[in-house]
Design a protein around this motif. Structure first.
Motif, PDB file in Angstrom:
ATOM      1  N   TYR A   1     -13.624 -45.483 -29.906  1.00 37.87           N
ATOM      2  CA  TYR A   1     -13.307 -44.223 -29.228  1.00 37.87           C
ATOM      3  C   TYR A   1     -12.083 -44.375 -28.326  1.00 37.87           C
ATOM      4  CZ  TYR A   1     -13.868 -39.827 -26.755  1.00 37.87           C
ATOM      5  OH  TYR A   1     -13.641 -38.585 -26.223  1.00 37.87           O
ATOM      6  N   ASP A   2     -11.961 -45.527 -27.675  1.00 37.91           N
ATOM      7  CA  ASP A   2     -10.778 -45.759 -26.837  1.00 37.91           C
ATOM      8  C   ASP A   2      -9.500 -45.771 -27.671  1.00 37.91           C
ATOM      9  OD1 ASP A   2     -12.324 -45.911 -24.571  1.00 37.91           O
ATOM     10  OD2 ASP A   2     -12.448 -48.103 -24.559  1.00 37.91           O
ATOM     11  N   LEU A   3      -9.604 -46.291 -28.897  1.00 37.00           N
ATOM     12  CA  LEU A   3      -8.444 -46.330 -29.786  1.00 37.00           C
ATOM     13  C   LEU A   3      -8.060 -44.933 -30.282  1.00 37.00           C
ATOM     14  CD1 LEU A   3      -9.303 -49.499 -31.919  1.00 37.00           C
ATOM     15  CD2 LEU A   3      -7.307 -49.240 -30.428  1.00 37.00           C
ATOM     16  N   ALA A   4      -9.074 -44.070 -30.437  1.00 38.21           N
ATOM     17  CA  ALA A   4      -8.801 -42.730 -30.984  1.00 38.21           C
ATOM     18  C   ALA A   4      -9.715 -41.707 -30.320  1.00 38.21           C
ATOM     19  CB  ALA A   4      -8.997 -42.737 -32.498  1.00 38.21           C
ATOM     20  N   PRO A   5      -9.437 -41.348 -29.049  1.00 43.18           N
ATOM     21  CA  PRO A   5     -10.291 -40.368 -28.357  1.00 43.18           C
ATOM     22  C   PRO A   5     -10.277 -38.999 -29.012  1.00 43.18           C
ATOM     23  CG  PRO A   5      -8.326 -40.886 -27.055  1.00 43.18           C
ATOM     24  CD  PRO A   5      -8.362 -41.868 -28.181  1.00 43.18           C
ATOM     25  N   GLU A   6      -9.316 -38.766 -29.908  1.00 45.25           N
ATOM     26  CA  GLU A   6      -9.291 -37.480 -30.604  1.00 45.25           C
ATOM     27  C   GLU A   6     -10.281 -37.446 -31.770  1.00 45.25           C
ATOM     28  OE1 GLU A   6      -6.699 -40.220 -32.928  1.00 45.25           O
ATOM     29  OE2 GLU A   6      -7.023 -39.793 -30.787  1.00 45.25           O
ATOM     30  N   ARG A   7     -10.846 -38.593 -32.132  1.00 44.65           N
ATOM     31  CA  ARG A   7     -11.811 -38.644 -33.223  1.00 44.65           C
ATOM     32  C   ARG A   7     -13.169 -38.147 -32.733  1.00 44.65           C
ATOM     33  NH1 ARG A   7     -11.177 -42.242 -37.710  1.00 44.65           N
ATOM     34  NH2 ARG A   7     -13.390 -41.813 -38.089  1.00 44.65           N
ATOM     35  N   VAL A   8     -13.454 -36.880 -33.007  1.00 39.54           N
ATOM     36  CA  VAL A   8     -14.701 -36.273 -32.530  1.00 39.54           C
ATOM     37  C   VAL A   8     -15.913 -36.975 -33.140  1.00 39.54           C
ATOM     38  CG1 VAL A   8     -16.056 -34.140 -32.460  1.00 39.54           C
ATOM     39  CG2 VAL A   8     -13.574 -34.054 -32.147  1.00 39.54           C
ATOM     40  N   ASP A   9     -15.810 -37.390 -34.418  1.00 39.26           N
ATOM     41  CA  ASP A   9     -16.960 -38.029 -35.053  1.00 39.26           C
ATOM     42  C   ASP A   9     -17.333 -39.327 -34.356  1.00 39.26           C
ATOM     43  OD1 ASP A   9     -14.548 -39.159 -35.914  1.00 39.26           O
ATOM     44  OD2 ASP A   9     -15.351 -39.744 -37.862  1.00 39.26           O
ATOM     45  N   VAL A  10     -16.311 -40.072 -33.896  1.00 33.46           N
ATOM     46  CA  VAL A  10     -16.577 -41.319 -33.182  1.00 33.46           C
ATOM     47  C   VAL A  10     -17.201 -41.013 -31.816  1.00 33.46           C
ATOM     48  CG1 VAL A  10     -15.585 -43.432 -32.245  1.00 33.46           C
ATOM     49  CG2 VAL A  10     -14.687 -42.479 -34.378  1.00 33.46           C
ATOM     50  N   GLY A  11     -16.632 -40.028 -31.122  1.00 31.67           N
ATOM     51  CA  GLY A  11     -17.172 -39.649 -29.823  1.00 31.67           C
ATOM     52  C   GLY A  11     -18.605 -39.146 -29.930  1.00 31.67           C
ATOM     53  N   LEU A  12     -18.887 -38.388 -30.984  1.00 30.01           N
ATOM     54  CA  LEU A  12     -20.238 -37.864 -31.181  1.00 30.01           C
ATOM     55  C   LEU A  12     -21.223 -38.991 -31.449  1.00 30.01           C
ATOM     56  CD1 LEU A  12     -22.107 -35.462 -31.424  1.00 30.01           C
ATOM     57  CD2 LEU A  12     -21.362 -35.170 -33.792  1.00 30.01           C
ATOM     58  N   GLU A  13     -20.817 -39.962 -32.249  1.00 31.60           N
ATOM     59  CA  GLU A  13     -21.698 -41.100 -32.512  1.00 31.60           C
ATOM     60  C   GLU A  13     -21.919 -41.918 -31.243  1.00 31.60           C
ATOM     61  OE1 GLU A  13     -24.368 -43.395 -34.341  1.00 31.60           O
ATOM     62  OE2 GLU A  13     -23.478 -41.548 -35.104  1.00 31.60           O
ATOM     63  N   LEU A  14     -20.899 -42.020 -30.400  1.00 31.19           N
ATOM     64  CA  LEU A  14     -21.048 -42.723 -29.136  1.00 31.19           C
ATOM     65  C   LEU A  14     -22.056 -41.999 -28.242  1.00 31.19           C
ATOM     66  CD1 LEU A  14     -20.248 -44.964 -27.197  1.00 31.19           C
ATOM     67  CD2 LEU A  14     -18.214 -43.643 -26.584  1.00 31.19           C
ATOM     68  N   ALA A  15     -21.961 -40.669 -28.195  1.00 30.33           N
ATOM     69  CA  ALA A  15     -22.918 -39.888 -27.404  1.00 30.33           C
ATOM     70  C   ALA A  15     -24.336 -40.090 -27.927  1.00 30.33           C
ATOM     71  CB  ALA A  15     -22.548 -38.406 -27.457  1.00 30.33           C
ATOM     72  N   ARG A  16     -24.496 -40.088 -29.243  1.00 31.50           N
ATOM     73  CA  ARG A  16     -25.821 -40.267 -29.837  1.00 31.50           C
ATOM     74  C   ARG A  16     -26.357 -41.672 -29.574  1.00 31.50           C
ATOM     75  NH1 ARG A  16     -25.455 -38.329 -35.934  1.00 31.50           N
ATOM     76  NH2 ARG A  16     -27.688 -38.657 -35.828  1.00 31.50           N
ATOM     77  N   GLU A  17     -25.445 -42.663 -29.542  1.00 31.00           N
ATOM     78  CA  GLU A  17     -25.883 -44.022 -29.242  1.00 31.00           C
ATOM     79  C   GLU A  17     -26.355 -44.130 -27.795  1.00 31.00           C
ATOM     80  OE1 GLU A  17     -26.977 -47.875 -29.818  1.00 31.00           O
ATOM     81  OE2 GLU A  17     -26.444 -46.364 -31.319  1.00 31.00           O
ATOM     82  N   TYR A  18     -25.660 -43.461 -26.896  1.00 37.83           N
ATOM     83  CA  TYR A  18     -26.136 -43.425 -25.510  1.00 37.83           C
ATOM     84  C   TYR A  18     -27.537 -42.814 -25.451  1.00 37.83           C
ATOM     85  CZ  TYR A  18     -21.589 -44.663 -23.414  1.00 37.83           C
ATOM     86  OH  TYR A  18     -20.443 -45.314 -23.015  1.00 37.83           O
ATOM     87  N   GLU A  19     -27.738 -41.770 -26.227  1.00 42.68           N
ATOM     88  CA  GLU A  19     -29.064 -41.140 -26.268  1.00 42.68           C
ATOM     89  C   GLU A  19     -30.115 -42.126 -26.759  1.00 42.68           C
ATOM     90  OE1 GLU A  19     -29.842 -36.942 -27.467  1.00 42.68           O
ATOM     91  OE2 GLU A  19     -27.807 -37.101 -28.288  1.00 42.68           O
ATOM     92  N   ARG A  20     -29.810 -42.810 -27.866  1.00 39.68           N
ATOM     93  CA  ARG A  20     -30.771 -43.762 -28.424  1.00 39.68           C
ATOM     94  C   ARG A  20     -31.105 -44.855 -27.427  1.00 39.68           C
ATOM     95  NH1 ARG A  20     -28.024 -42.770 -33.662  1.00 39.68           N
ATOM     96  NH2 ARG A  20     -26.389 -44.237 -33.097  1.00 39.68           N
ATOM     97  N   ARG A  21     -30.139 -45.204 -26.582  1.00 34.79           N
ATOM     98  CA  ARG A  21     -30.348 -46.269 -25.595  1.00 34.79           C
ATOM     99  C   ARG A  21     -30.985 -45.750 -24.312  1.00 34.79           C
ATOM    100  NH1 ARG A  21     -26.783 -50.548 -26.635  1.00 34.79           N
ATOM    101  NH2 ARG A  21     -27.917 -51.660 -24.993  1.00 34.79           N
TER     102      ARG A  21
END
Length: 501
Positions: free
Chosen positions: A192-212
């Protein structure tokens, strides 16, 4: 496109793909049949694409899913290693079939995974020299549920292209599948840091935070994504669901309304708006939206919501038809996802209402496996064992429910079991608790508990027999104050009260 050239193969392929995505399978198959019969015939690459689309159309039909693999294999034979798409499609199908058989037929599941590995093997020589193909191969191994090999190939790609976002993304998934969760999260953050414009990466990061369970960070991530230039309906739907789970219905409402402004018939938007309405006690309107959502998308979460709304509407209207609707919805939800706890508990609750103690007990055991120690499950287990005339087990589970969450009705049912077992001390103790909690519940809810009147009478009677006159007077005075309808019993109590010192 076809208006410009009604013989355009690309246009016909595109139309077939669109039809499959819209679940218009018959239309897609007609289009594909026409392509197969073209004169002159298609070239091998085009024929391979037809066979991949044919495989996808077959996969969309549960009764024909077994016929999809030969279509993919034919496509692989047509293109060899010139196009990895057919191989990825075939291995993905094999992986899904293996996962479905993991418990019932582990040997067959292992055989299917081995077949997927064999299909991927010819690509490895090229992938050694091609970072892009190595990333693709890693993704294919992910689809094949082989995270170790996926990690191996994605790391090879990263050795050549250290800033490859897709490789970081896929490596994060490979690590997560291996339960190397900290490494996976770090890799997602880097992507996500490499490509903050990648919504799919950001969304997966948000979901991973949820899972954790890192809700604050997940919320911050969703807020950030929602302020971006590209805010898709999918993102709004997922964010809306997150806000609902957090109890933030104002934010959820914003997302539901934003989705409705774009597409009022979008099922995710209908679900989010329905949850907001249900929270606002607009039950009938919520139920209708949930029904529309499941009609368009049989998502287990949507069925769960429909079950909750229908069950509540049955309670509000007294119309038992909606209990049947709720039971069907809960059943569909657990068929789609057996891990939906609220649907398991709701289904069991309605089975108990139908006096199906055996079915309720089986369902509650599944719920207990998901969330051990839940008071609602323990209470339901107690009632199920009561229905099966297994008193000892019923007492055990009702006591567990009282430890987890003291409630008046559980104490009263325990008292009845103890009374039946002629355990006087335990009966009096449970009745005392039931009366105390029942009175508190009536004050909080503003509703009278019908069983509480009988509980007061029985408690007074038992205390009288134990010569505990003070306690008997308290219980019987509370009983009389409720103006019970059984006049003979009222007269009996008044005579006893008059004779007590």
């Amino acid at each position: 496109m076809l208006k410009l050239n009604d013989k355009s193969v690309e246009a016909q392929l595109l139309l077939a793909e669109i039809a499959i995505r819209q679940n218009k399978i018959s239309e897609a198959e007609t289009q594909l049949e026409a392509l197969r019969n073209l004169t002159p015939p298609l070239n091998p690459i085009q024929r391979a694409r037809v066979m991949v689309l044919q495989g996808r159309a077959l996969e969309a039909q549960p009764a024909k899913i077994g016929e999809a693999l030969p279509s993919y294999i034919e496509a692989i034979q047509l293109v060899g290693d010139k196009d990895v798409g057919p191989t990825v499609a075939a291995t993905s199908l094999l992986a899904r079939q293996a996962t479905a058989l993991e418990t019932s037929d582990p040997a067959k599941a292992a055989e299917l995974r081995a077949q997927a590995d064999q299909l991927l093997a010819p690509l490895t020589e090229r992938a050694e020299k091609d970072a892009g193909l190595a990333t693709t191969l890693g993704g294919a191994y992910l689809d094949a549920k082989n995270p170790l090999k996926a990690e191996q190939w994605v790391r090879k790609a990263l050795a050549s292209r250290p800033n490859d976002i897709e490789a970081h993304f896929r490596l994060a998934e490979a690590l997560r599948m291996q339960e190397r969760l900290d490494e996976s999260l770090a890799m997602l953050k880097k992507a996500y840091d490499l490509a903050p414009e990648r919504v799919d990466v950001g969304l997966e990061l948000a979901r991973e935070y949820e899972r954790r369970g890192r809700e604050l960070e997940a919320g911050t991530m969703y807020d950030r994504l929602l302020t971006g230039k590209e805010v898709s309906i999918d993102l709004r739907g997922r964010a809306g669901r997150f806000f609902i789970r957090q109890g933030n219905f104002d934010k959820a409402k914003e997302q539901g309304e934003a989705i409705a402004a774009i597409d009022a018939q979008n099922p995710a938007g209908q679900y989010v708006r329905g949850e907001v309405l249900l929270n606002a006690n607009q039950t009938e309107e919520a139920r209708r939206l949930f029904q529309q959502a499941v009609d368009a998308d049989p998502n287990p979460q949507f069925f769960d919501a429909l079950g909750r709304a229908a069950e509540r509407w049955a309670a509000e209207t007294g119309d038992t038809r909606f209990k049947d609707e709720a039971l069907r919805a809960y059943t569909d939800a657990v068929k789609g996802d057996p891990r939906i706890f609220t649907s398991q508990v709701g289904k069991a609750r309605l089975l108990l209402d139908r006096r199906d103690a055996k079915g309720a007990l089986a369902t509650l055991k599944e719920a207990e496996a998901i969330k051990a120690g839940d008071p609602e499950v323990a209470y339901g287990m107690g009632l199920a064992y009561v229905g099966l005339n297994q008193r000892k087990e019923a007492i055990t589970w009702l006591n567990k429910s009282m430890v987890a969450k003291p409630r008046a009705i559980a104490a009263y049912r325990l008292a009845l079991l103890y009374l039946d077992a002629d355990q006087g001390g335990a009966t009096v103790s449970s009745l005392t608790t039931a009366v105390k909690l029942g009175l508190e519940e009536e004050v909080q809810s503003g509703k009278l508990l019908e069983w509480l009147t009988d509980a007061m009478y029985t408690l007074g009677q038992m205390e009288y027999e134990r010569r505990n006159h003070g306690a008997a007077k308290r219980a019987w005075n509370q009983y009389i104050a409720r103006s019970p309808k059984d006049q003979a019993r009222v007269d009996e109590v008044k005579r006893a009260l008059a004779l007590m010192p």
